[in-house]
Design an enzyme around this catalytic site. Structure first.
Site, PDB file in Angstrom:
ATOM      1  N   GLY A 142      38.076 -59.266  23.211  1.00 59.90           N
ATOM      2  CA  GLY A 142      39.514 -59.270  23.422  1.00 59.90           C
ATOM      3  C   GLY A 142      39.903 -58.434  24.633  1.00 59.90           C
ATOM      4  O   GLY A 142      39.151 -58.319  25.610  1.00 59.90           O
ATOM      5  N   SER A 143      41.073 -57.814  24.559  1.00 61.18           N
ATOM      6  CA  SER A 143      41.633 -57.125  25.731  1.00 61.18           C
ATOM      7  C   SER A 143      40.922 -55.832  26.106  1.00 61.18           C
ATOM      8  O   SER A 143      41.241 -55.240  27.142  1.00 61.18           O
ATOM      9  CB  SER A 143      43.123 -56.838  25.499  1.00 61.18           C
ATOM     10  N   THR A 144      39.949 -55.382  25.300  1.00 62.26           N
ATOM     11  CA  THR A 144      39.155 -54.229  25.754  1.00 62.26           C
ATOM     12  C   THR A 144      38.343 -54.599  26.993  1.00 62.26           C
ATOM     13  O   THR A 144      37.843 -53.721  27.697  1.00 62.26           O
ATOM     14  CB  THR A 144      38.197 -53.731  24.650  1.00 62.26           C
ATOM     15  N   GLN A 145      38.237 -55.904  27.280  1.00 64.49           N
ATOM     16  CA  GLN A 145      37.536 -56.361  28.476  1.00 64.49           C
ATOM     17  C   GLN A 145      38.369 -56.137  29.744  1.00 64.49           C
ATOM     18  O   GLN A 145      37.822 -56.050  30.848  1.00 64.49           O
ATOM     19  CB  GLN A 145      37.199 -57.853  28.326  1.00 64.49           C
TER      20      GLN A 145
END
Length: 666
Positions: A410-413
């Site tokens: 998810g948005s931790t990327q």
């Protein structure tokens, strides 16, 4: 006429052969012993007995002693590689008896054996044939072994090494447990029901144990072994008439469920274990079956000692003929903090998920948690099929080790995606994108964002407000090739250099990005991207080390600060991203991670897992964070099903903040 000549030739030939055989010399004693020795080396005891041993041998020992007993000893003692070397024969004029020296060598389960033997041969008639025959006796098997003696095989079990945390607290150790049993003939039906309930087994199974063929009234019949943590149950059992308790050594796991997936457990070796070890492991020996108990089994298990002894009928002390010394297992100290592992597991409250904590200054792993866990002692001491079925069918999958797997991040990327664009010089952090609404379409591919980002929609605000559309558009400008190269530079598609085997993170199923839609999806951690939790935490090190990823370590004896990847972001850009990550928690949406005790910085992430045809799917919530004022611990956590009660990834940020607060107080 021609026919008669042929017959005469055949007759003449037969006569010639008969004359030749009749004139041949009989084999010497040395030649007979050489033939016997070849059969001995091949372990062909049937032919040796039938054609080479004397009448006295056959009469005194018979087939049962010469053949069957010898074969049984060979199998039990694993005798192989027999070598018989003749010595120099003494001069002798005796035509009826000879004594010929040989050296006997062979390998056994307890090591090599070698001895000298004078082999007696007698010249006698057997089955109308005069020849030399071996006068065999049991000393051919082992030196000084006699008919009335016995062979004893002893196994000395090695002490298994301990797994110890960085603060010298045991994670797996050998402790004093309890073997609970009943005295045959002293357990009435009422007591039996109480025992069955406390042992979590049926009364029928107790009856089966008591009705075994070897059981006699008054004998102790073992039923179950408990580790020290179950002392309260043991005391209840001990109070029941007819129940007995004996102390026994057991493998114990002080942190229980919290370290169950990391440490694993031991159990009896199977036939397959023995085969794979090339018989270094003995059947039934306790070996690692899961976790680090299995990964480090060769070092922890040590080497059992084995000896072969002759128990003499006429003396008290046995004679040792072969011996392999016992070698105790090695203690292994880990970088894990057991107390922090326990508190992290408790913070996750049994919810399905995974977490790790790494020291970003060195790469040392402080925690590695998969939730929910299980009680490893149940497996070590023998788990019932009913209990195993319960664990296997539990929808939360307590037997699934999640930290070895990989998940859509998810948005931790997004911070990592930004680092690739910045490094390549293809992302301008100050460039503001003009984005209207919550949806944007590119060539039929839809990108959505949860909220509108306040202007300007630049890198800072896109990270703080987690704007999918910004990252989709900016990564299109970076390009698929540059983005793929950047992900590979971060370690995607590469084996993680870690003591515990992990699944490698992937860019996609085939390692490539083949469309703009896939490029956009991958930029914010969706599509086919999967990331291992240890790798995710390690990659975030670049923002604290100015571009370096250290090889994650798990053992205290590993060298720390080993560079795995480097030059992934400039010092100035790393400083900029650190400020952005701090603002994610303190200047963007309200997050539970914004607590007064710790200046948490980090990034949330939500990965939606939709099945084909679904409009809404299960969601995994992520947060990767650290203390901005004291960045000595980097924590990455994922919790499954955060769509329930609309918790989302903010919920996970609060859990990570609790872990950091707990670590702060240590």
């Amino acid at each position: 006429m021609l026919k008669r000549q042929s017959m005469l030739l055949v007759a003449a030939s037969a006569t010639s052969i008969g004359i030749l055989v009749g004139c041949q010399d009989q084999p010497t004693a040395e030649e007979r012993l050489a033939s016997y020795s070849k059969l001995w080396e091949k372990q062909d005891y049937d032919k040796m007995y039938a054609d080479y041993v004397s009448q006295t041998t056959q009469k005194e020992y018979g087939e049962s002693q010469f053949i069957e007993r010898t074969k049984k000893l060979n199998d039990t003692l694993e005798i192989k590689n027999i070598s018989i070397t003749p010595g120099k024969a003494p001069d002798s004029d005796d035509e009826k008896k000879q004594l010929l020296p040989v050296t006997v060598k062979f390998d056994t389960v307890a090591g090599p054996v070698s001895f000298k033997k004078d082999v007696p041969l007698v010249y006698e008639t057997k089955k109308d044939t005069d020849n030399w025959y071996v006068d065999w006796d049991p000393s051919f098997l082992f030196e000084d072994f006699e008919q009335a003696d016995q062979i004893k095989l002893n196994t000395l079990t090695a002490k298994r090494g301990e797994l110890i945390d960085r603060n010298e607290k045991p994670l797996a150790t050998t402790g004093q447990g309890f073997e609970v049993g009943v005295t045959a003939g002293q357990l009435d039906d009422t007591a039996k029901k109480k025992v069955a309930a406390l042992l979590d087994r049926s009364t029928n199974s107790i009856d089966d144990a008591l009705s075994a063929s070897w059981v006699k009234d008054g004998q102790f019949v073992p039923l179950k072994t408990f580790d020290p943590s179950k002392e309260a149950i043991v005391k209840q059992l001990e109070a029941i008439k007819g129940v007995s308790v004996k102390e026994t050594e057991v493998r114990t796991y002080p942190y229980g469920e919290a370290t169950s997936h990391l440490i694993g457990y031991i159990g009896p070796a199977t036939a397959e274990d023995v085969k794979q070890s090339n018989h270094k492991i003995q059947a039934g020996e306790r070996v690692g079956k899961r976790g680090l108990e299995q990964v480090f089994d060769d070092e922890l298990r040590g080497q059992s000692g084995t000896s072969i002894e002759i128990v003499k009928s006429d003396q008290d002390e046995p004679v040792t003929v072969a011996e392999t010394k016992v070698k105790d297992g090695k203690d292994i100290t880990l970088t894990i903090d057991g107390a922090l592992q326990q508190s992290t597991y408790e913070t996750m409250n049994g919810e399905p998920g995974v977490a790790t904590a790494i020291d970003p200054r060195t790469g040392e792993t402080r925690t590695l948690v998969s939730s929910p866990g299980f009680d490893p002692s149940e497996f070590t001491l023998g788990i019932s099929q009913d209990r195993l079925d319960t664990l296997t069918n539990d929808p939360d999958q307590p037997l699934l080790n999640r930290f070895t797997s990989a998940f859509a991040p998810g948005s931790t990327q997004k911070p990592l995606t930004a680092s690739i664009g910045l490094k390549a010089g293809k992302l301008d952090p100050d460039k503001a994108y003009s984005i209207d609404g919550l949806k944007w379409k590119k060539d039929g591919f839809n990108v959505t964002r949860i909220h509108e980002t306040p202007d300007p929609v630049d890198l800072h605000n896109a990270l703080v407000y987690s704007d999918n559309i910004y990252f989709a558009q900016s990564t299109l400008e970076v390009g698929a090739d540059t983005f793929t190269d950047g992900l590979q530079a971060l370690g995607y598609g590469e084996k993680i250099p870690f003591a515990y085997p992990m699944r490698a993170s992937q860019i996609s199923n085939d390692g490539t990005i083949s469309s703009d839609g896939q490029l956009m999806d991958t930029s914010y951690g969706q599509g086919q991207m999967l990331t291992n939790i240890v790798h995710l935490a390690s990659m975030y090190e670049i923002f604290l080390t100015d571009g370096t990823i250290y090889q994650p370590t798990l053992r205290a004896d590993e060298k720390t600060k080993q560079v795995w990847k480097q030059d992934l972001i400039s010092k100035n850009d790393a400083s900029m991203i650190r400020k952005d990550l701090y603002d994610v928690v303190h200047a963007g949406y309200d997050l539970p991670a914004d607590i007064p005790e710790v200046a948490v910085a980090g990034k949330t992430g939500t990965a939606e897992l939709k099945q084909a045809g679904e409009t809404k799917g299960k969601e995994n919530g992520f947060f990767v964070g650290y203390d901005n004022d004291d960045p000595t611990l980097l924590v990455a956590m994922m919790i499954e099903s955060v769509e329930q009660e609309d918790r989302g990834s903010p919920y996970v940020s609060g859990l990570v903040a609790e872990v950091l607060k707990d670590a702060e107080g240590r």
